[in-house]
Structure formats: structure tokens, C-alpha cells
Design an enzyme around this catalytic site. Sequence first.
Site, short mmCIF file in Angstrom:
data_model
loop_
_atom_site.label_atom_id
_atom_site.label_comp_id
_atom_site.label_asym_id
_atom_site.label_seq_id
_atom_site.Cartn_x
_atom_site.Cartn_y
_atom_site.Cartn_z
N SER A 1 61.26 5.98 72.49
CA SER A 1 60.98 5.28 73.72
C SER A 1 62.15 4.45 74.25
O SER A 1 62.12 4.02 75.39
CB SER A 1 59.77 4.36 73.51
N SER B 1 62.06 5.47 67.70
CA SER B 1 62.34 5.15 69.10
C SER B 1 63.74 4.65 69.39
O SER B 1 64.13 4.55 70.55
CB SER B 1 61.33 4.13 69.62
N LYS C 1 66.18 -3.46 75.95
CA LYS C 1 64.95 -2.70 76.24
C LYS C 1 63.90 -3.64 76.85
O LYS C 1 63.77 -4.79 76.40
CB LYS C 1 64.44 -2.08 74.94
#
Lengths: 97, 484, 477
Positions: free
Chosen positions: C147, C171, C72
Site C-alpha cells: 500500500s 506494504s 505516507k
Amino acid sequence: MIDRHDVMRMARLARLELSEEEIDQYQEDLMRFLRSGQKLQQVDVAEVEGTSHAVHVAHELRPDQVGTSLRQEAVLSLGPRVEQGFFRVPRIVEGQE
Amino acid sequence: MSKVSKGVLGMANYDTVIGLEIHVALLTDSKFLCSCSTAFGAPPNSQCCPVCLGLPGSLPTINEKAVECATKAGLALNCQINLFSKFDRKNYFYPDLPKAYQITQDAYPLCSRGFLDYYVDDQLVRTEITRIHMEEEAGKLIHSGSSIVSSDYSLVDYNRAGIALIEIVTAPDIHHPGQARLFVEQLRLLLSYIGVSDTKMEEGSLRVDANISLKPKDSDLLGTKVEIKNLNSFRALEKALEYEVSRQGEILDQGGTIRQESRTWDDRAGRTMSMRSKGDAPDYRLFPEPDLPPLCLEPAWVESIRASIPELPLERLGRLEEQFGLSRYEATFFVHYPDFCQIFFDLAEYDLSPKAIVNFLMGDYARLARERGHLDARRIAGLLTIVKEGLIGANQEGVVLDALFSSEKSAREIVKEQGLEALRDSTELQGVVDGVLTANPDLVARFRSGESKLLGYFVGQVMRATRGKADPEVVNKLLEEALS
Amino acid sequence: MKELIQSLDVREVSAQEIVQHHLEEIAQHDPGIHAFITVDQEGALRQADDADRRRAQGQALSPFDGIPIAVKDNISTKGLRTTCGSRMLEDYVPLFDATVISRLRRAGLVLVGKTNLDEFAMGSSTEYSAFGVTHNPHDHSRVPGGSSGGSAAAVAAGEVPWSLGTDTGGSIRQPASFCGVVGLKPTYGWVSRYGVVALAPSLDQVGPMAKRVEDAAALFALIAGNDPRDATSAKAPSFQVPAWDPEVLRDLRVGVPEEFFSAGLDSQVEHAVRGCLRQLEDQGAVLQPLSLATNAYAIDTYLTLVTAEASSCLARYDGVRYGKRVEAEDSNTMFAKSRSAGFGSEVKRRIMLGTYVLSANHYEAYYEQAQKVRTLIKEDVLDALSQVDVIITPTTPTAAFQIGAKRDPLEMYLSDLFTAMANLSGIPALSVPCGLNSHGLPMGIQIMGGNFSEALLFQVGYMIEQGVEGSARHGQL
Ligand SMILES: [Zn+2]
């Protein structure tokens, strides 16, 4: 109740420059957010300690030993505006929050 | 502590109320929250890492030595050491503050409720310490112009950012500018005694903010507080407070009101100036630092720090006066110069009178030692002993002292080599006296006809002939006999 | 993954070939999915080459030496830009690796790129990235969740075998659920946060995402462990991948909180989760209905704390040392112009909310109150976990929604309804796929347990995975 003045004060505190539309939008968002948060206010928390850390860990301190720092060129390579080994900032005006 | 009294009165119509906040940089090798060096004077931004630059994702870790120093300061200032303390974030934007928040201790400081006793005009007074907490230093700004306001731009160096500080906060217990100065002087001395800071005001390792207000005499109503920021010399502290006493006094005399504000001291102009002109009061949005767990100390650890605290200035002053019979002036000298004091204590182990040691150390020796470094106490003792024994005359002491500084020899060796032993053998000296008198028949005649002050001249001649070694007492006696 | 490692081991394929294959998958799928912000093709092939050389010399760093991974884009990678999905850090290239990255490098993993996310991890759909929307590989018109939407989508699309995400309120788990992959939010403190760009430090954790439970466990074993650079890092030992033994279910006490099965829960999700629960019961687990009443406060508590912490964590982006800068006459104006230009509207919204709840007149009523309610939530969860071994719930109330469907930020915040509780109380939570709905969209089941109970969660997750796959095969027959 949150008025535009409150929103602008928060924006000043947070160093955000908001457009008129953004001020309106965030005023509404803030009010809705706080309204939804109303039910938290009703929870009886007398005698309750706040939690600021999810899991308790013993604080391990670091021994006082000098480690390697970054090279000056590397540090300055990140800077949007640098001069003679320093980061450069425009005029500093005192007297704001 | 029956001698403790509560301060001294300030101005004529008003009582002055002063509280101090003193920021002290701690003497650690690495920074408070990262392992970058704290060494002074490196090229800008060369002692920085992701943590002290506030790079995204970096996390702070607490320096053990910083906690140790802060605890030591707390104990030396008679504080309660809180075994449980916490860190908080103080949020504000400023170019020298890398994360736009300062890691500090707000709600739960490391130390609370202490005091410092010190002398003001021979009176022992006490100033309460409200709290001592740990926090991080900010970076350094260099302004393009002569001051921050007149500069189009500024340059930032983050080498200093993240150095460990303690903030010592006093109660509003101080009653005049001179007392504030004495307090900070004593505090600084104490901190240097316990070795937690180099306390160099000129390098910013000790900085003072002062809160000052005036209230009508004997009134319980507190006046409006004005904060004077960043006073970085004793002189600035005292002058700025004196200026505020008269500025606020004049405003009150004219029926005006004092504005609650922060002011800064302009040393050149000799006045304080308002720092904030617009905007609301600062809102620091303090909240618990999620990146640092609370600090939990072991009682045994605190006790081990307590055990490491040396004799403190006030105790030492008392001991010098009571145990050694020194005057306040003399004792104060030694309290302020711990290196001299150590030599004093070392010499006191020998069979020498404190008076003789003090006179010696505060005399020519002080000047020479400052220029050339201290002598070994054993060698000084050797000198003082032969003086006491009368092996050399007072006149020779300086000669031997010089030689002690320039060689490794002992005082006795020097005296022997240079033949400096005092001459007090009457038969030997009789010849010298006779020689001097024979060489000056007309002066002898004038002496006999009443010019008694000529005796000094004869003594001088004898001393000269013996290169100063003659015992003046014996010489006097022989001269008086010969001239009678 | 097992097969990959085996074929690497016997030198049937090279790391070069594996990485090349995944780069081709990315080239093929990512234009439609947009899981990546940055693909480091050159660097990945170089790392693969190094891995092959090590293996040839019998010096492989780990069984995974040469296996590709995506991370990420809020996890700092030295020399590879780390944008956090924000214009603010568009050109920011970190000078250091996050601890999790160092750990991956130490095991020889090949970092192929950085995945898309909601700006600064603020969001539940990966629609709030400054670098464009990520699409759900199962249906490109839908969101992948967020996210960590990029990390979930990349795994689901087969672009990488596994990835790292971060989880502050759900997330990792919510996008894992939406994309049909496995995702773990570890016990707070078991994985170092050093180098992970903070959203809310008291809640953030890095965790593994993978197609299979076993792989997620293996990846977790690589990243978990104490880090002296993170003061909140737990002093726990390293994580050992457990044995996959069905016996684990015998007499396992499974708590089923009624609050997570009430109104608002999609009936197909409920059906799938209940099906899994029945299977567990069939295999010896004991279902125990229980109540987690404080979950009613979880979202508001979570939002108050997350916005407060975020407003402070995001203050450092001021245009002085790094990141976006818009010049101005004075510093304060420069700060404000740079921040307003660098941050997107959701980030600004949360900064505004967070500033408000921390400000002098509101701190007590909002922030402090939320901290106290957090204590009640934590006690509620720990109390439940003293009666059962694991708690099982749906991961999300619904399957993936349409891109653009949730315009209202407050509605978006409700995405974390079932997941925020684990972050608030610190406990680990694993999301495992539990089947597809009638639109062919994945649904997820969440397994929560006590602190440091990851091994058990993986074991239970593995059994659910086996059951779900068995049913799917059965269904196909
Ligand atoms: Zn540093």
C-alpha cells in the site's frame, strides 16, 4: 456455508449499510475467503499457544502524572456536529447489537 | 472462620440467587490509558487527548497507579493476584465509547478467586469474588430530553472516558436484596479503607449491575438470569432487587417463564424495565489487545502492595469488640467512621476506660466534631482525665468541650481560667447550703412535713449559687444532714 | 544523498533550493504518477527557510537539516491533513504529530507532502485509494505496488530523496520492489507506531524507503528507538548506521528457502535473485538451502489476523468525534450511513471478513486458530534463523503488474506471499532492487534476519546493491 442472513448480521455488527449487490458480493467473498482458509483448520495446533504480539516486550507502566490535555476548542474543531462544548449525536436507540 | 454460614433465605416458595458486578472508579490522578486529568466537574471535553478521544494513530499506555489500586483491591478481597494478566478489546458501538471498543481484561484478569466476609443480622456470611479485572470508563451522555429514549439527541463529554475502573464480579452467592445491599456497603467501606476509590455513588464512582434469578426452593435447577443495569444507590439496588423478586415470583407462580434480558431501574416509577426489545444478543468479539503487551508482575512488588494494606473493617470490628470490649453497635459506629476510630485508638493510649472514651466520642462530641472538625486527641484526653479525676463536675464537661473547640487552650487551662473546678470542700459548701435553707424557711417547713421531692429544688439552688461547680454528692450529703 | 548533504554543508546550495528543486520535480512528474495526496508547498518552503537560517547560525539540527522527505498519508502530521487515502478522513487534520514525524522534525527534515496509499493501507497496488491511482514511474500503465505505492513512486521518480512507508504484510517491500527502490520493514517494535493510523497493530511497522541502501539506513537511524507512548515499543538502543565493509560477507550463512523459488515465481525474478545469490557466494557467503514450510499458511494466517484487527481498529470511525458523518434519525443509523459513505469497497470487505472471524461462533475456528498457526510460523522462522545469519528470497513473485489487472481481491492478497512471514514473526526484512526485467521493470530481493539485525541486513543489501550496479554497468559496456 454463509447465507445472506449471516452477511447482514455481520454488517449490522460492523455498522455498515450494504446495498443488495454488496451483500451478494461480500457473501461470495466471505465464502471464498473461508474456503481458502480451510487449510489453516487442518494444521495441528494442539498444545500451541496463540501469538498476539510479534515480539515480546516487558510492559513498561506509565507513572500516574497528569499531562497536558488538548484545548477544548481544538477537540471540538474536529467534530462534525458540536454543541455547547459537547459532541452531538442523534437519538440513541437501545436494543441493537 | 467457623462462624461463616451461607446466607439467609429469600421468598416463600423460591430461593433467590443474586450475583453482582460492581464497577469502581480508581483514585488515580491521571486516566487509565493516557495522562489526562481525572478531576471531576471540568468543562466538557476539556480533559481529553488523542488517546482518550480515540483519534487515529493514538495508542494506550497503562497507568502504574491503576494496577497498584486494582492489586490492592484484589488483595484486600482475598483474591489470587495473577502475575500474568492480559488486556482484551470488547467491541461495540456506542456514542460514549471513543474507539468503539473498550480495553478490558477478559480471558486473563488481574485477580481471581477471592471472598468478602460480612455480617448479616449478626451472622457472618461469605460472598465469593469470582474475579476482578481492570478496564476503561466510557464518556458521559447528556440527554436532551428527560431520558435516553425520549431524547431526540444527546450530547457527549469524553472527560470521563478512559478513567481507570475495576470490575468486581461476585459468585451468585447472595440470597436476598438486603444482603446484596449489605455486601455492597461492606465492599464500599473496604475500598475506602484501602484508599483505592472515593466510592462516591452519586458521582458514579461506584456502580452496580445485579444478576438475579429465582429457583424453586431446594431445587438444584438454576432459574433464568435477569440483569439489572446501573444501580447507582444502595436504595436503588435493594428496591430494584425486591421488585424483581416479586415480579419474577409472580410470573413463575402463574406458570410463566422468565425472559433472559437486561433491565433498568426506574426510580420514579419504582419498577424495572426491559432494556433490549429487538436484535440479537450482543456479540462483543473479544480478542487480545494488540496495542498492550501482557502485564507481568513481580511477586516482590505484589508483596509490597500487600504490606501497604491497612487493618480492614472486619478485623477492626473484631478488635474493637475483643480488645476493647465495645458492643457490636459501638464497634460498628467506629468501623464506619474511621476518623472517630483513629481518635478512639489515640485516646485508648491514655489511662482512660474504653467505656468513657466511647461515651464521650459518640455523645455531644460527635455532633460538634462533624460541624467543626476533630479535636486533637491529646486535648480530648486532657478533658477526659480531669473528668475522671473529678476536677470538674459532669455539668462542666460541656462547657469545657465548647471551649476546646473555640480555643487552642488545654482543658486544664480552661477550667482554671473560668474557675470551673468542682466545689467539694464541705466547710465552703456548708455556708452555701445554710444560705439556701435560711432564704427559704417555708419550703424547709414543707419538706420537713413530708414533701421530700423538694430536696431536688434545694440541690438546684445550691448548684445555681455555685454556678454548677458544686459536687452534687457533697451537696446532697450536706442538705440531708441539715434537713434531718 | 551524500552529495546533497555535502553541498548543503559547504553552503553550495541552500535547503530552499533543494526543496524548490524537489517541488519542481513533483510539479513535473506527479500529474502523471500521482504519488502525492497532499503537497505542502508553502509549509515545505517555510521549513527549508528555517533550516537555512539554522545552518547559517551554525545550529543545524542534524546533517540532514533541510533535506526534504515525503510521508505516507496514514502517518499523523499535526496541522497537515492525514487522509489514509479514504473519504472518511478527507478533511481530517491531526492535532498531533506521530512520534516518527517528531523525530524527523527534530532532525530538521522538510516534510513536503503526504503520499498516496491504498485506503487505510489495505491493498497491494495503490489502486484502492479514494484519491486516485498511483502509477509506476517505470511504466505508467503499471501499478507501483502498495500500500505504500505513493512513497515508493515518489522516491523512484526523484520527487523526494526518501520517504516513509508502513508495512503490515509487505506494504513497504512490495512497492519498493515494483518501483526499484530500497525499503525496510523493521523489527516489530523498533519504530514507534504512535500516530500511525492502525491497520493491524500486531503487524504494522513504519519503515524507510530510499533510492540507496545507505540512505535507507540513515533514515532508519532517524526514526528507530524506544517510545514510551507505544507500549509495544522495544527497549532496543538507537540504531547505528554500520560501516560498509565487504568483509561482512565472509562466511556469512545465507539461508535460501526452497518454498520461495517454486511454481508461481516469475523466471526472470528467479534468475535475478539467483544471480545475486551467486555473487554473494563469490564474495565469501555460504548458501544454505533450507525449508520454511509454514509459509504455505502465511497468507491465510495473515489475512485472518489483519482483517480481525482492522475490523476493530476501524470501528472508531463512527461520525461522532471526527471524520465523515451522514446525518440520520438515530445514532446507529448515523454510524452505519457515515461508515458506508466513508469507506471504500475493499475496506468494507475486510471489515466484513474481520467481523466474521471474531464473531462468537467463529472466533475459535478462525481467529484463535490463526493466532496459533502464527506461533508455528514464528517458530519456523526463528528456527531457520538459528541456523543461518540471513534468509534471502525474492521480494515478490513477479514484477509490477498492469493497473486493473487484478480485479479479484483474493488474487490481490497473494501479493504478500513472500513478505507476510516477516510481519507474522516480527523479524526485519529489507527489499533491495536486483535488476530490471526484459520490460525494463525493477525486481526486488528480500533479506530477512533475526530481530534487531537491521545493521546486517543493510550491510548485505549494500553488497547486493554494489553487485547489481556493477553488473548493470558491465551489461551496458
Ligand atoms: Zn486523554
